[in-house]
Write a protein that holds these residues in place. Sequence first.
Motif, PDB file in Angstrom:
ATOM      1  N   SER A  17     -20.392  -4.659   2.467  1.00  0.00           N
ATOM      2  CA  SER A  17     -19.451  -4.807   1.117  1.00  0.00           C
ATOM      3  C   SER A  17     -18.342  -5.679   1.306  1.00  0.00           C
ATOM      4  O   SER A  17     -17.496  -5.530   2.416  1.00  0.00           O
ATOM      5  CB  SER A  17     -19.263  -3.633   0.075  1.00  0.00           C
ATOM      6  N   LEU A  18     -17.629  -6.666   0.271  1.00  0.00           N
ATOM      7  CA  LEU A  18     -16.434  -7.157   0.452  1.00  0.00           C
ATOM      8  C   LEU A  18     -15.990  -6.888  -1.158  1.00  0.00           C
ATOM      9  O   LEU A  18     -16.591  -7.224  -2.040  1.00  0.00           O
ATOM     10  CB  LEU A  18     -16.455  -8.424   1.056  1.00  0.00           C
ATOM     11  N   ARG A  19     -14.661  -7.219  -1.217  1.00  0.00           N
ATOM     12  CA  ARG A  19     -14.011  -7.218  -2.458  1.00  0.00           C
ATOM     13  C   ARG A  19     -13.047  -8.333  -2.454  1.00  0.00           C
ATOM     14  O   ARG A  19     -12.255  -8.400  -1.552  1.00  0.00           O
ATOM     15  CB  ARG A  19     -13.377  -5.945  -2.942  1.00  0.00           C
ATOM     16  N   LEU A  20     -13.301  -9.531  -3.054  1.00  0.00           N
ATOM     17  CA  LEU A  20     -12.462 -10.507  -3.197  1.00  0.00           C
ATOM     18  C   LEU A  20     -11.495 -10.598  -4.261  1.00  0.00           C
ATOM     19  O   LEU A  20     -11.643  -9.903  -5.422  1.00  0.00           O
ATOM     20  CB  LEU A  20     -13.449 -11.836  -3.396  1.00  0.00           C
ATOM     21  N   SER A  21     -10.380 -10.983  -4.131  1.00  0.00           N
ATOM     22  CA  SER A  21      -9.272 -11.029  -5.269  1.00  0.00           C
ATOM     23  C   SER A  21      -8.663 -12.394  -5.521  1.00  0.00           C
ATOM     24  O   SER A  21      -8.802 -13.152  -4.505  1.00  0.00           O
ATOM     25  CB  SER A  21      -8.219 -10.169  -4.752  1.00  0.00           C
ATOM     26  N   CYS A  22      -8.668 -12.742  -6.673  1.00  0.00           N
ATOM     27  CA  CYS A  22      -7.723 -13.946  -6.957  1.00  0.00           C
ATOM     28  C   CYS A  22      -6.417 -13.426  -7.799  1.00  0.00           C
ATOM     29  O   CYS A  22      -6.645 -13.105  -8.909  1.00  0.00           O
ATOM     30  CB  CYS A  22      -8.748 -14.699  -7.474  1.00  0.00           C
ATOM     31  N   VAL A  23      -5.403 -14.177  -7.466  1.00  0.00           N
ATOM     32  CA  VAL A  23      -4.260 -13.867  -7.943  1.00  0.00           C
ATOM     33  C   VAL A  23      -3.800 -15.146  -8.665  1.00  0.00           C
ATOM     34  O   VAL A  23      -3.880 -16.135  -8.097  1.00  0.00           O
ATOM     35  CB  VAL A  23      -3.017 -13.344  -7.005  1.00  0.00           C
ATOM     36  N   ALA A  24      -3.389 -14.680  -9.990  1.00  0.00           N
ATOM     37  CA  ALA A  24      -3.238 -16.283 -10.892  1.00  0.00           C
ATOM     38  C   ALA A  24      -1.613 -16.056 -11.196  1.00  0.00           C
ATOM     39  O   ALA A  24      -1.013 -15.120 -11.282  1.00  0.00           O
ATOM     40  CB  ALA A  24      -3.873 -16.360 -12.164  1.00  0.00           C
ATOM     41  N   SER A  25      -1.303 -17.359 -11.239  1.00  0.00           N
ATOM     42  CA  SER A  25       0.424 -17.598 -11.698  1.00  0.00           C
ATOM     43  C   SER A  25       0.447 -18.742 -12.432  1.00  0.00           C
ATOM     44  O   SER A  25      -0.300 -19.808 -12.465  1.00  0.00           O
ATOM     45  CB  SER A  25       1.262 -17.543 -10.301  1.00  0.00           C
ATOM     46  N   GLY A  26       1.472 -19.001 -13.209  1.00  0.00           N
ATOM     47  CA  GLY A  26       1.668 -19.782 -13.964  1.00  0.00           C
ATOM     48  C   GLY A  26       1.484 -19.687 -15.414  1.00  0.00           C
ATOM     49  O   GLY A  26       2.195 -18.800 -15.784  1.00  0.00           O
ATOM     50  N   ARG A  27       0.346 -20.148 -16.139  1.00  0.00           N
ATOM     51  CA  ARG A  27       0.541 -20.020 -17.484  1.00  0.00           C
ATOM     52  C   ARG A  27      -0.224 -18.649 -17.845  1.00  0.00           C
ATOM     53  O   ARG A  27      -0.758 -17.901 -16.977  1.00  0.00           O
ATOM     54  CB  ARG A  27      -0.393 -21.174 -18.372  1.00  0.00           C
ATOM     55  N   THR A  28      -0.200 -18.222 -19.082  1.00  0.00           N
ATOM     56  CA  THR A  28      -0.743 -16.826 -19.397  1.00  0.00           C
ATOM     57  C   THR A  28      -2.285 -16.765 -18.898  1.00  0.00           C
ATOM     58  O   THR A  28      -3.148 -17.245 -19.407  1.00  0.00           O
ATOM     59  CB  THR A  28      -0.565 -16.799 -20.854  1.00  0.00           C
ATOM     60  N   PHE A  29      -2.172 -15.632 -17.924  1.00  0.00           N
ATOM     61  CA  PHE A  29      -3.438 -15.301 -17.424  1.00  0.00           C
ATOM     62  C   PHE A  29      -4.444 -14.886 -18.548  1.00  0.00           C
ATOM     63  O   PHE A  29      -5.617 -15.255 -18.361  1.00  0.00           O
ATOM     64  CB  PHE A  29      -3.228 -14.415 -16.261  1.00  0.00           C
ATOM     65  N   SER A  30      -4.126 -14.000 -19.197  1.00  0.00           N
ATOM     66  CA  SER A  30      -5.243 -13.455 -20.183  1.00  0.00           C
ATOM     67  C   SER A  30      -5.459 -14.491 -21.136  1.00  0.00           C
ATOM     68  O   SER A  30      -6.655 -14.124 -21.856  1.00  0.00           O
ATOM     69  CB  SER A  30      -4.448 -12.158 -21.032  1.00  0.00           C
ATOM     70  N   HIS A  31      -5.179 -15.605 -21.240  1.00  0.00           N
ATOM     71  CA  HIS A  31      -5.773 -16.672 -22.162  1.00  0.00           C
ATOM     72  C   HIS A  31      -7.175 -17.140 -21.615  1.00  0.00           C
ATOM     73  O   HIS A  31      -7.807 -17.652 -22.252  1.00  0.00           O
ATOM     74  CB  HIS A  31      -4.591 -17.855 -22.133  1.00  0.00           C
ATOM     75  N   TYR A  32      -7.280 -17.213 -20.183  1.00  0.00           N
ATOM     76  CA  TYR A  32      -8.421 -17.755 -19.656  1.00  0.00           C
ATOM     77  C   TYR A  32      -9.491 -17.059 -19.180  1.00  0.00           C
ATOM     78  O   TYR A  32      -9.375 -15.891 -19.051  1.00  0.00           O
ATOM     79  CB  TYR A  32      -7.911 -18.296 -18.281  1.00  0.00           C
ATOM     80  N   GLN A  82     -16.625  -7.852  -6.751  1.00  0.00           N
ATOM     81  CA  GLN A  82     -17.108  -6.769  -5.572  1.00  0.00           C
ATOM     82  C   GLN A  82     -18.314  -7.164  -5.320  1.00  0.00           C
ATOM     83  O   GLN A  82     -19.123  -7.475  -6.248  1.00  0.00           O
ATOM     84  CB  GLN A  82     -16.897  -5.302  -6.367  1.00  0.00           C
ATOM     85  N   MET A  83     -18.472  -7.335  -4.126  1.00  0.00           N
ATOM     86  CA  MET A  83     -19.857  -7.600  -3.415  1.00  0.00           C
ATOM     87  C   MET A  83     -20.449  -6.769  -2.626  1.00  0.00           C
ATOM     88  O   MET A  83     -19.728  -6.254  -1.613  1.00  0.00           O
ATOM     89  CB  MET A  83     -19.708  -9.108  -2.650  1.00  0.00           C
ATOM     90  N   ASN A  84     -21.735  -6.242  -2.956  1.00  0.00           N
ATOM     91  CA  ASN A  84     -22.437  -5.093  -2.394  1.00  0.00           C
ATOM     92  C   ASN A  84     -23.517  -5.718  -1.802  1.00  0.00           C
ATOM     93  O   ASN A  84     -24.179  -6.714  -2.295  1.00  0.00           O
ATOM     94  CB  ASN A  84     -22.499  -3.981  -3.313  1.00  0.00           C
ATOM     95  N   ARG A  85     -24.180  -5.002  -0.850  1.00  0.00           N
ATOM     96  CA  ARG A  85     -25.652  -5.281  -0.175  1.00  0.00           C
ATOM     97  C   ARG A  85     -25.567  -6.694   0.283  1.00  0.00           C
ATOM     98  O   ARG A  85     -26.591  -7.363  -0.132  1.00  0.00           O
ATOM     99  CB  ARG A  85     -26.579  -4.970  -1.062  1.00  0.00           C
TER     100      ARG A  85
END
Length: 122
Positions: A17-32, A82-85
């Motif tokens: 398994s692996l968990r990828l993350s993506c951090v956003a900056s700039g305009r309002t994240f929750s809008h997208y 989150q990526m499993n198997r």
Amino acid sequence: QVQLVESGGGLVQAGGSLRLSCVASGRTFSHYFMGWFRQAPEKEREFLATTGWSAGSTYYNDSVKGRFTISRDNDKNTVYLQMNRLEPEDTAVYYCAAAEIKTHEEHYYDYWGRGTRVTVSS
């Protein structure tokens, strides 16, 4: 403008398994709506999953449904995959992207990260 930075890729054995993350900056994240895509060597970029503000607004490509889970933490401006198997066929560069609508079509995504590489060994 929205800047997206992925992390969490690496080398993993099949079945892991692996968990990828993506951090956003700039305009309002929750809008997208936030999506994950991947591109394997010599293949087209493939939609994996997308999520809106709430967990109830997720949508998956059937090819990963049940193995991959998308989630987001709006307080941290972060979306996860989150990526499993994992299988060798999951080897690819994984990208996160932001769109104003819930869609699997990549041309609607206005902002993209630079990707994180995932390699699954057999």
